[in-house]
Design a protein around this motif. Structure first.
Motif, PDB file in Angstrom:
ATOM      1  N   LEU A 436       0.786  -1.287  -0.096  1.00  0.00           N
ATOM      2  CA  LEU A 436       0.025   0.062   0.177  1.00  0.00           C
ATOM      3  C   LEU A 436       0.691   1.046  -0.252  1.00  0.00           C
ATOM      4  N   TRP A 437       1.922   1.388   0.869  1.00  0.00           N
ATOM      5  CA  TRP A 437       2.964   2.249   0.940  1.00  0.00           C
ATOM      6  C   TRP A 437       3.423   2.738   0.080  1.00  0.00           C
ATOM      7  N   LYS A 452      -8.335   3.264   2.746  1.00  0.00           N
ATOM      8  CA  LYS A 452      -9.654   1.775   3.005  1.00  0.00           C
ATOM      9  C   LYS A 452      -8.646   0.616   2.456  1.00  0.00           C
ATOM     10  N   GLY A 453      -8.143   0.529   2.592  1.00  0.00           N
ATOM     11  CA  GLY A 453      -6.715  -0.430   1.754  1.00  0.00           C
ATOM     12  C   GLY A 453      -6.496  -0.677   3.178  1.00  0.00           C
ATOM     13  N   GLN A 455      -7.991   0.293   6.289  1.00  0.00           N
ATOM     14  CA  GLN A 455      -8.600  -0.345   7.131  1.00  0.00           C
ATOM     15  C   GLN A 455      -9.021  -1.775   6.864  1.00  0.00           C
ATOM     16  N   GLN A 456      -9.326  -1.930   5.691  1.00  0.00           N
ATOM     17  CA  GLN A 456      -9.442  -3.346   5.139  1.00  0.00           C
ATOM     18  C   GLN A 456      -8.503  -4.504   5.598  1.00  0.00           C
ATOM     19  N   LEU A 457      -7.304  -4.064   5.787  1.00  0.00           N
ATOM     20  CA  LEU A 457      -6.016  -5.357   6.878  1.00  0.00           C
ATOM     21  C   LEU A 457      -6.615  -5.007   8.141  1.00  0.00           C
ATOM     22  N   THR A 458      -6.707  -3.929   8.996  1.00  0.00           N
ATOM     23  CA  THR A 458      -7.181  -3.907  10.309  1.00  0.00           C
ATOM     24  C   THR A 458      -8.389  -4.602  10.369  1.00  0.00           C
ATOM     25  N   ASP A 459      -9.325  -3.833   9.130  1.00  0.00           N
ATOM     26  CA  ASP A 459     -10.722  -4.920  10.252  1.00  0.00           C
ATOM     27  C   ASP A 459     -10.509  -6.570  10.122  1.00  0.00           C
ATOM     28  N   LYS A 460      -9.731  -6.578   9.179  1.00  0.00           N
ATOM     29  CA  LYS A 460      -9.697  -8.416   8.756  1.00  0.00           C
ATOM     30  C   LYS A 460      -9.444  -8.596   9.963  1.00  0.00           C
ATOM     31  N   ILE A 461      -7.717  -8.491  10.769  1.00  0.00           N
ATOM     32  CA  ILE A 461      -7.577  -8.883  11.308  1.00  0.00           C
ATOM     33  C   ILE A 461      -8.475  -8.904  12.974  1.00  0.00           C
TER      34      ILE A 461
END
Length: 473
Positions: A436-437, A452-453, A455-461
């Motif tokens: 992402l970075w 968005k990317g 947050q999606q990674l954070t939410d998945k974990i």
């Protein structure tokens, strides 16, 4: 620090073979020793113990071998060899084998699966083992800090305040983070003096400096593909200073919408403005990270670089003569931020762990006892030009290092306004965040896409019940 070249999907790997290797809880961990070193010790699985004593507090088997695997990054491994020699001198007949590794999880996978992990591991770098996955299978290291060092002092009394917190999960000290890392923005004081530049304290001042640098045919920043997340570290530090503990706790606890907090968004938008202005040297996503760092420290094509305090030692062979490497805190967005500009991101890093299933876990702990002695810590500071968690090992002149002197000054100026976070390493997020970075710094995505990317990674974990969560306060 040395970072793996090819992405390793660490989280998936750890849920697979390595997680399987640690699936069955192990019994027989070493009992906690008293500070006097006279408590009785029980040998861990797979090793025979000797009687514990003041000289041998963990009951390290006589004439045994200690197998130490050390992350071969910005600090190298010579400091670990120095500590190994101390163990061999202290424990008659002992042999310490120090082996380098650059991709800890990947390189050690076969050993964990085979049930013969090293006795002590420097679990660092982008390819480190996610602590959350193996937490229950690591030795509790409280007995190490309760023991006396080689100078006869109780180890925990010789350490800087708060340095054991990053490795403490619940009531368990699962890792001892050895290096006191100061994070900030690094620059050449001599170059700034030459041009009459001042270090920017806000992102608006960063933009102004970028324009001045451009007039001199220089960039404000540069980056390398394996270290793109150094800019994430800078962004998080800046956002925490701007928004305060609310931001730190939201990110560390993987809260829903944490990346959309105003302070975080303001920092990301400021960085995007700098990228769009052309103040970041292009091509970083295709450049090896130490080559990119040399563009800053040697060629001076860029004038600022965000990093931890390992940067001086890592680039000592690629730093221009008279560079006067110096560090400064992360900028804030406004001048009325929740935390002052002097507030500092600093943390104990280089997490040392001892697997319970190690053949000589007692020897692994003895190795840590040697590393935490004043002699070993002073040797590290003198040769690596960075401080360990052991107090009173750096003289006022910083052994002649402007970078080390600046670290001391930054810590003094920050006072009690020192903070850190651990969610990226704890949940093994760095590999995914690198993608992402790199894209963001390349100018190929905007703040909305980046947010968005992440947050999606954070939410998945957060929503994955197979991953152990630790509430941070």
């Amino acid at each position: 620090m040395t970072i793996q070249d090819k992405p390793l999907v660490r989280r998936d790997f750890l849920r697979g073979a390595l997680a399987t290797a640690f699936a069955v809880p192990l019994a027989g961990t070493i009992a906690s020793c008293a500070g006097s070193g006279t408590a009785k010790s029980t040998a861990p699985t797979g090793s025979r113990s000797a009687a514990s004593s003041a000289k041998n507090p963990f009951g390290m088997p006589a004439s045994s071998t200690v197998d130490a695997v050390i992350f071969n990054g910005g600090y190298g491994i010579d400091y670990a060899k120095f500590a190994g020699k101390m163990v061999e001198k202290e424990q008659s007949g002992a042999t310490v084998k120090v082996s380098p590794a650059t991709k800890i999880a990947q390189e050690l996978q076969p050993r964990f699966v085979g049930g013969n992990p090293p006795d002590v591991i420097d679990n660092s770098g982008a390819g480190s083992i996610g602590i959350a996955t193996v937490l229950s299978q690591l030795e509790d290291l409280k007995d190490v800090v309760d023991a006396k060092n080689y100078e006869g002092k109780v180890i925990k009394d010789t350490l800087y305040p708060g340095v054991l917190k990053p490795g403490t999960f619940g009531d368990k000290l699962a890792a001892i983070n050895y290096v006191l890392t100061v994070f900030g923005v690094w620059y050449s004081a001599s170059l700034f003096e030459q041009h009459g530049w001042t270090v920017p304290k806000t992102w608006d001042e960063m933009m102004d400096l970028g324009a001045k640098a451009k007039k001199e045919d220089k960039y404000l920043f540069c980056w390398g593909k394996e270290a793109a997340t150094y800019y994430l570290t800078l962004a998080i530090g800046s956002a925490i200073k701007e928004g305060g503990d609310e931001v730190r706790l939201a990110l560390d606890n993987l809260k829903e919408g944490c990346w959309s907090l105003p302070a975080v968004q303001d920092v990301l938008k400021a960085m995007e403005k700098i990228i769009k202005a052309g103040y970041v040297k292009p091509g970083g996503s295709g450049t090896q990270f130490t080559a990119a760092q040399a563009q800053w420290s040697n060629a001076e094509e860029a004038i600022l670089y965000p990093s931890g305090s390992w940067i001086e030692n890592e680039m000592k062979k690629e730093t221009k003569k008279g560079f006067k490497m110096t560090g400064a805190p992360a900028p804030t967005v406004t001048t009325n931020s929740k935390m002052p500009y002097e507030a500092l991101h600093s943390a104990a890093a280089e997490a040392y762990i001892v697997p319970t299933k190690a053949k000589n876990a007692a020897g692994g702990k003895e190795f840590l006892r040697a590393m935490l002695s004043k002699d070993a810590a002073t040797n590290f500071a003198k040769n690596i030009l960075s401080s360990t968690i052991v107090k009173d090992t750096v003289p006022a002149d910083g052994f002649g290092s402007t970078a080390l002197v600046s670290q001391t000054k930054m810590l003094e100026a920050a006072g009690d306004k020192v903070f850190t976070w651990g969610f990226v390493d704890f949940y093994g997020m760095n590999t995914d965040l690198l993608v992402l970075w790199n894209t963001f710094l390349d100018g190929k995505s905007d703040v909305a896409t980046l947010t968005k990317g992440m947050q999606q990674l954070t939410d998945k974990i957060r929503n994955d019940d197979s991953i152990k969560k630790v509430e941070v306060s």
